[in-house]
Design an enzyme around this catalytic site. Structure first.
Site, PDB file in Angstrom:
ATOM      1  N   SER A   9      -3.585  47.999  25.340  1.00  0.00           N
ATOM      2  CA  SER A   9      -3.346  49.324  24.759  1.00  0.00           C
ATOM      3  C   SER A   9      -4.257  49.569  23.568  1.00  0.00           C
ATOM      4  CB  SER A   9      -1.890  49.439  24.287  1.00  0.00           C
ATOM      5  OG  SER A   9      -1.048  49.793  25.333  1.00  0.00           O
ATOM      6  N   HIS A  21       1.748  53.633  19.783  1.00  0.00           N
ATOM      7  CA  HIS A  21       2.727  52.572  20.048  1.00  0.00           C
ATOM      8  C   HIS A  21       2.201  51.193  19.682  1.00  0.00           C
ATOM      9  CE1 HIS A  21       0.836  52.148  24.192  1.00  0.00           C
ATOM     10  NE2 HIS A  21       1.075  50.889  23.915  1.00  0.00           N
ATOM     11  N   ASP A  32       0.530  59.798  21.547  1.00  0.00           N
ATOM     12  CA  ASP A  32       0.388  58.343  21.487  1.00  0.00           C
ATOM     13  C   ASP A  32      -0.974  57.915  20.950  1.00  0.00           C
ATOM     14  OD1 ASP A  32       1.003  55.702  21.580  1.00  0.00           O
ATOM     15  OD2 ASP A  32       1.081  55.533  23.764  1.00  0.00           O
TER      16      ASP A  32
END
Length: 354
Positions: free
Chosen positions: A206, A92, A123
């Protein structure tokens, strides 16, 4: 996790900023206070200083391997994976982009990078520097199977665009199965065996590193919880990281061929949708089709069957089936309870690989 939702931790590159204000204080000394102050300092437990030194050692070891990634107007983090310039991050974070700008730690110099491969189901993604600088330092990945609740962790990345930031906490839980929210950059992956940590994870974190005190990456920072009862504000101390074993398995395959052929995730080998009963309530996962040669076909499941339980877990939606499968391993044998022509049946299924 009642009242909580989840959010991916990539941020907007163009708008990330932060400010800080300093504070100062003054004190007046009274007779004898210098000696009391000295005694207090000398009495500080040596373990406190040792822990501080451990933190500083780990940060010096690992932070040079944690980079900032800009993909269009999105900003996230990444971990240097090898000396060839491969960097592992979240899918992402890269989104639909194929070219990126990478900023190395403690440096304003940027490097161009291109996409090696992405695997949204877990992911994870890998990007590669176009020009590999001298002294690039890959991180060391630990055995996430040995992660235990209570272990100290450090989260490293670029929260809110603040490059090379570090927060600390502990492993709060292991083996969590978590579903990401859908977004333009995420299909809403369900990921099993995640590490829950109390170390603060914020937008921009992230793809960064969750690290133990042996200077080993035990996971990739991926999600933070938000509290719906607090208007979607961050729920302090609840973050999630993809375990190192999953990271290295997926990254190795992406680097080798650009694709993933062995996800390490269990699958029934079906296409399904949520089934609604006569009261319009979700009541199972209706099989739309089965994969030829897959686990469901081998067990005799067919289109039209409605799965209501997987093992001891009740299935009411396609999402609950995905979550149940994410907690299992390929090759495991599970009993599937299903409805066919108004009758309840069971069958043992040996799970395949997603």
């Amino acid at each position: 996790m009642a009242g909580l939702a989840l959010t991916g931790c990539s941020g907007a590159a163009s708008s990330s900023s932060a400010a800080a204000s300093g504070t100062s204080s003054s004190a007046s000394a009274s007779s004898g206070s210098p000696s009391r102050s000295s005694a207090s300092a000398s009495a500080a437990p040596s373990g406190t200083h040792q822990l501080q030194e451990d933190y500083q050692r780990v940060i010096a070891d690992v932070l040079p391997s944690v980079v900032q990634i800009t993909a269009g107007d999105s900003l996230g983090s990444g971990i240097v994976y090898d000396t060839k310039g491969d960097i592992v991050t979240n899918a992402h974070v890269v989104g639909s982009a194929t070219t990126f700008t990478v900023t190395l730690p403690n440096s304003s110099k940027t490097f161009d990078a291109t996409l090696v491969g992405t695997f949204p189901d877990s992911d994870l993604a890998v990007v590669r520097l176009s020009d590999v600088p001298n002294g690039l330092k890959p991180a060391a990945f630990g055995d996430s199977g040995k992660v235990e609740v209570g272990q100290i962790t450090l989260a490293m990345g670029s929260p809110l665009g603040l490059a090379s930031s570090v927060t600390q906490g502990i492993v709060s839980a292991t083996g969590r199965t978590v579903t990401e929210p859908q977004s333009p950059n995420s299909p809403g992956a369900t990921i099993g065996n995640m590490v829950q940590t109390s170390a603060a994870i914020n937008p921009g974190n992230s793809g960064g590193a969750l690290v133990n005190l042996d200077s080993q990456v035990i996971g990739i920072n991926t999600l933070a919880a938000v509290d719906q009862e607090l208007n979607g504000n961050a729920a302090a101390g609840i973050g999630f990281a993809i375990p190192a074993a999953t990271v290295t398995s997926i990254a190795d395959q992406l680097i080798k061929s650009g694709t993933v052929t062995n996800s390490g995730r269990a699958a029934l080998g079906i296409t399904a949708r949520t089934y609604f009963d006569s009261d319009f309530q979700p009541a199972g996962a209706a099989i739309v089709s089965v994969v030829s040669g897959g686990a469901a076909e081998a067990a005799g499941l067919a289109a039209g069957d409605v799965i209501t339980k997987l093992g001891d877990t009740g299935i009411t939606t396609i999402g609950s089936l995905t979550t149940a499968l994410a907690a299992l391993q390929p090759g495991a044998k599970e009993t599937v309870t299903y409805q066919r022509d108004g009758q309840t049946k069971t069958v043992d299924v040996t799970l395949g690989t997603l």
